[in-house]
Structures are given as structure tokens and as C-alpha cells.
Design an enzyme around this catalytic site. Structure first.
Site, PDB file in Angstrom:
ATOM      1  N   ASN A   2       0.791  -1.351   0.026  1.00  0.00           N
ATOM      2  CA  ASN A   2      -0.129   0.077   0.024  1.00  0.00           C
ATOM      3  C   ASN A   2       0.977   1.505   0.048  1.00  0.00           C
ATOM      4  O   ASN A   2       0.434   2.154  -0.597  1.00  0.00           O
ATOM      5  CB  ASN A   2      -1.082  -0.093   1.240  1.00  0.00           C
ATOM      6  CG  ASN A   2      -0.301  -0.326   2.499  1.00  0.00           C
ATOM      7  OD1 ASN A   2       0.196  -1.311   2.667  1.00  0.00           O
ATOM      8  ND2 ASN A   2      -0.254   0.672   3.444  1.00  0.00           N
TER       9      ASN A   2
ATOM     10  N   HIS B 108       1.062  -8.526  -0.353  1.00  0.00           N
ATOM     11  CA  HIS B 108       1.540  -7.872   0.757  1.00  0.00           C
ATOM     12  C   HIS B 108       0.392  -7.941   1.742  1.00  0.00           C
ATOM     13  O   HIS B 108       1.020  -8.140   2.968  1.00  0.00           O
ATOM     14  CB  HIS B 108       1.400  -6.520   0.339  1.00  0.00           C
ATOM     15  CG  HIS B 108       1.720  -5.578   1.138  1.00  0.00           C
ATOM     16  ND1 HIS B 108       2.958  -5.484   1.906  1.00  0.00           N
ATOM     17  CD2 HIS B 108       1.132  -4.380   1.723  1.00  0.00           C
ATOM     18  CE1 HIS B 108       2.963  -4.604   2.867  1.00  0.00           C
ATOM     19  NE2 HIS B 108       1.730  -3.918   2.898  1.00  0.00           N
TER      20      HIS B 108
ATOM     21  N   HIS C  95      -2.737  -4.970  12.002  1.00  0.00           N
ATOM     22  CA  HIS C  95      -3.763  -4.855  10.957  1.00  0.00           C
ATOM     23  C   HIS C  95      -4.718  -6.028  10.945  1.00  0.00           C
ATOM     24  O   HIS C  95      -5.950  -5.878  10.607  1.00  0.00           O
ATOM     25  CB  HIS C  95      -3.040  -4.729   9.336  1.00  0.00           C
ATOM     26  CG  HIS C  95      -2.080  -3.704   9.321  1.00  0.00           C
ATOM     27  ND1 HIS C  95      -2.792  -2.183   9.094  1.00  0.00           N
ATOM     28  CD2 HIS C  95      -0.904  -3.538   8.997  1.00  0.00           C
ATOM     29  CE1 HIS C  95      -1.837  -1.480   8.746  1.00  0.00           C
ATOM     30  NE2 HIS C  95      -0.638  -2.219   8.770  1.00  0.00           N
TER      31      HIS C  95
ATOM     32  N   HIS D 206       3.103  -6.471   5.428  1.00  0.00           N
ATOM     33  CA  HIS D 206       1.875  -5.559   6.085  1.00  0.00           C
ATOM     34  C   HIS D 206       1.730  -5.362   7.573  1.00  0.00           C
ATOM     35  O   HIS D 206       2.104  -4.249   7.950  1.00  0.00           O
ATOM     36  CB  HIS D 206       0.518  -5.753   5.520  1.00  0.00           C
ATOM     37  CG  HIS D 206      -0.647  -4.690   5.568  1.00  0.00           C
ATOM     38  ND1 HIS D 206      -0.125  -3.505   4.905  1.00  0.00           N
ATOM     39  CD2 HIS D 206      -1.684  -4.772   6.032  1.00  0.00           C
ATOM     40  CE1 HIS D 206      -1.153  -2.611   5.247  1.00  0.00           C
ATOM     41  NE2 HIS D 206      -2.336  -3.314   5.796  1.00  0.00           N
ATOM     42  N   ASP D 207       1.583  -6.368   8.357  1.00  0.00           N
ATOM     43  CA  ASP D 207       1.954  -6.208   9.701  1.00  0.00           C
ATOM     44  C   ASP D 207       3.700  -6.260   9.858  1.00  0.00           C
ATOM     45  O   ASP D 207       4.257  -7.311   9.278  1.00  0.00           O
ATOM     46  CB  ASP D 207       1.419  -7.355  10.242  1.00  0.00           C
ATOM     47  CG  ASP D 207       0.074  -7.170  10.927  1.00  0.00           C
ATOM     48  OD1 ASP D 207      -0.489  -6.092  10.876  1.00  0.00           O
ATOM     49  OD2 ASP D 207      -0.899  -7.973  10.982  1.00  0.00           O
ATOM     50  N   HIS D 208       3.970  -5.505  10.662  1.00  0.00           N
ATOM     51  CA  HIS D 208       5.614  -5.467  10.800  1.00  0.00           C
ATOM     52  C   HIS D 208       5.940  -6.288  12.044  1.00  0.00           C
ATOM     53  O   HIS D 208       6.449  -5.998  12.930  1.00  0.00           O
ATOM     54  CB  HIS D 208       5.994  -4.097  11.197  1.00  0.00           C
ATOM     55  CG  HIS D 208       5.645  -2.996   9.994  1.00  0.00           C
ATOM     56  ND1 HIS D 208       5.847  -1.861   9.892  1.00  0.00           N
ATOM     57  CD2 HIS D 208       5.022  -3.113   8.992  1.00  0.00           C
ATOM     58  CE1 HIS D 208       5.671  -0.953   8.825  1.00  0.00           C
ATOM     59  NE2 HIS D 208       4.954  -2.094   8.213  1.00  0.00           N
TER      60      HIS D 208
END
Length: 336
Positions: free
Chosen positions: A123, A217, A226, A252-254
Site C-alpha cells: 500500500n 502484501h 492490521h 503489511h504487519d511489521h
């Protein structure tokens, strides 16, 4: 003299990768572009997976890159998969954006990482000039780089289906807040998503690969910040389960995360590798402990070693320490 040597080495590397890619792009039954990547001579395959990384070396990106190089050398990796959010905060401004050098070329310098990188968009990448990351000009600057919206990487026994997940998320269209997204090539959205799902389903259904791995992603199953991406759970997950996909890999989630979901007598692995730089400490939601095999709220990456009958998954932290291992076996005669 030194600059000439660097130029000639870079040119030779570019010509090598270009020749291989020209030979390896082949027509597909579906509309998805297909790239062939050979396995090793012994029939095995090894690769790294990293996501959410492009920060000019900050937030431990350089340290993660160093450990990736160490592990890549030990495993003699064939390629690297990036799960997106390649350049923070707002993608690339154009093909000459210095971020490409500052966050990619100048960071992943270890000799063992001079392999093909297969890359999806995140994103944050859509907040910049998407066409820049897709441009062959970047491949001329660094032949490792290969980014397309959605495509297939085929090996002798494994197929990777890389999927453009950002256009699925309603929020980016209805509540973009202060962000501007580059939707050129995506609109009309309904047609874009319909065609992508149709092509992916067709490609998965027609695949005779021993292992089917989908890469995107965004999360489908995650206990991170997220969490579950409801649009993917509704539209993408049923296709994965119906076609007996073995693994879904995302960023996406770190964090680093492994969730296992039962599916028709077998299991689907949901693997989050979004720890390429900035991580989110202490950000975890409740999840069924029987399904959640790993949740690590720090930086790191993942490796896979595969044969037609076995897959070994390993997660590493920023220091190269092993956090989690998981092995999967399947019978030789179990091909679909």
C-alpha cells in the site's frame, strides 16, 4: 579504473539476468505473466522472504540485510521474495528517485543477495508512482529487481503466485485520509479485481506443481496490528482453500508470524514476513493458540528450503538467531 570495473561488472550482471529473464518469460494459460526460475542441480530450492523494508537502512534495515546475506550464503539461496512496502513512506516518485539506490541497491550488498528479487507492491508503494517500480529502467539500474502487479514464478516443482492485494482494500478508496494513491492501471476497480481473481483461480486450478505458494502484501490471517484483511478473507481466501494452496506469504504487519489453518484434511500455512525494518512492539491481538505457531514483534526475515517432498521454514531475528522452525512433508504421488 575502479569506476570502470564497477561499470563493467554491473553491465555483465545486467546482461546475465536479462538473458535469463528473456529465456524464462513464457506464455501462460491464464493472463498472468509467467517467469521460469530453475531449481538447483540437485533438485532443491532455497530462498528468503522479507517485507516492509525500504527505509534507507534505518530502523535496523541494514542489520536485517546483513543477516539476510549471512543466511543466504549458508543456504545458497536461489532468489529473494519481497512481500511489498518496498519504499517508505510514499513509494518512488519516478524511475530516477534516489530512494531506489538508498533503500535497495546500497543496502542489500552482500554477495549472496545478488540474486533475482521477485517483488510485489504494498500500500505504501501505491502512494508513489507505481509504474516506476514496474519499469524496466529499474532492472537496467539493478538487474536483480523484478516487480509486476501480479505474476507467476515457476520452478520444477513449486509455483509462486504473486498477487497485487492493495486494490482489494476498500479503505484506500473510501477513506484515503491524507494519502494519494496511484490507481492508474487499476480502474475500473471492479473489472481489475474480477479479472485478477479469475486469472488466479484458473492458474491455480491448472497448476500441476507439487507446492503452490501465493504471495501478497496484505494479511489474510494475522494477530498483528492490521489483523485479518476482510476483503482478502472474503474474495481471495476461498480461492486459496479450493485450490489446496500450501502457503500464503505476506507482509503489511511489521512482525514475523506463523498461523496454521486446517483445510480439507490438510493444512494451509499463513506466513507473515514484514520485519524488514520498522517493527511494532507489543502489538498483538488474541488468536487461537493451536493455530498461532509464532508471533514475534521485532525485525527479521524468513527462509525456505524445499524439495518435491519437503519444505523447511525458518524465521530469524535481526541478529540472525533462529526464532522458529517448521517442516512440512508430502508424498511424491500427491501432486494435484
Amino acid at each position: 579504473m575502479a569506476s570502470d570495473l564497477i561499470f563493467h561488472n554491473t553491465l555483465a550482471l545486467f546482461l546475465f539476468f536479462t538473458a535469463n529473464l528473456l529465456l524464462c518469460f513464457v506464455p501462460s494459460i491464464s493472463e498472468l505473466q509467467r517467469v521460469r526460475h530453475p531449481a538447483k542441480a540437485d533438485g532443491s530450492l532455497s530462498f528468503l522472504v522479507v517485507g516492509d523494508w525500504g527505509r534507507r537502512g534505518l530502523f535496523n534495515q541494514s542489520q536485517v540485510a546483513l543477516q539476510m546475506g549471512v543466511v543466504a550464503e549458508k543456504l545458497d539461496v536461489d532468489f529473494v521474495i519481497s512481500t511489498g512496502d518496498n519504499f517508505y513512506e510514499d513509494g518512488l516518485k519516478g524511475v530516477l528517485d534516489p530512494e531506489f539506490n538508498a533503500s535497495f541497491i546500497n543496502i542489500y550488498t552482500y554477495p549472496s543477495l545478488q540474486k533475482q528479487w521477485y517483488t510485489v507492491l504494498g500500500n505504501h508503494d501505491y502512494r508513489g508512482n507505481v509504474e516506476a517500480q514496474l519499469s524496466p529502467i529499474l532492472r537496467e539500474m539493478d538487474p536483480r529487481w523484478l516487480c509486476m502487479r501480479s505474476f507467476i514464478v515457476s520452478t520444477e516443482f513449486t509455483e509462486f503466485f504473486l498477487v497485487d492485494t492493495t486494490p482489494f482494500v476498500d479503505e484506500y478508496f473510501t477513506q484515503p485520509k491524507n494519502s494519494t494513491y496511484d490507481w492508474k492501471g487499476v480502474l475500473p476497480r471492479e473489472d481489475y479485481l474480477s479479472n485478477l481473481l479469475k486469472d488466479l483461480d484458473s492458474a491455480l486450478r491448472d497448476s500441476s506443481a507439487k507446492w503452490k505458494i501465493v504471495v501478497g502484501h496484505h494479511t489474510i490471517k494475522s494477530a498483528g496490528q492490521h489483523g485479518v484483511t476482510k476483503e482478502l478473507e472474503e474474495h481471495l481466501l476461498p480461492i486459496l482453500l479450493a485450490n489446496n494452496v500450501d502457503m500464503y506469504m505476506n507482509g503489511h504487519d511489521h512482525c514475523l508470524e506463523h498461523i496454521t489453518i486446517a483445510n480439507n484434511g490438510s493444512q494451509t500455512q499463513f506466513l507473515t514476513s514484514g520485519g524488514g525494518s520498522k517493527a511494532w512492539r507489543g502489538d498483538i491481538q488474541k488468536w487461537n493458540p493451536e493455530e498461532l505457531k509464532l508471533y514475534y514483534d521485532g525485525q527479521g526475515f524468513m527462509s525456505l528450503q524445499m524439495t518435491p517432498t519437503n519444505a523447511d521454514i525458518v524465521f530469524y531475528d535481526v541478529f540472525g538467531n533462529v526464532l522458529h522452525k517448521w517442516s512440512i512433508s508430502k508424498d511424491l504421488d500427491a501432486a494435484i
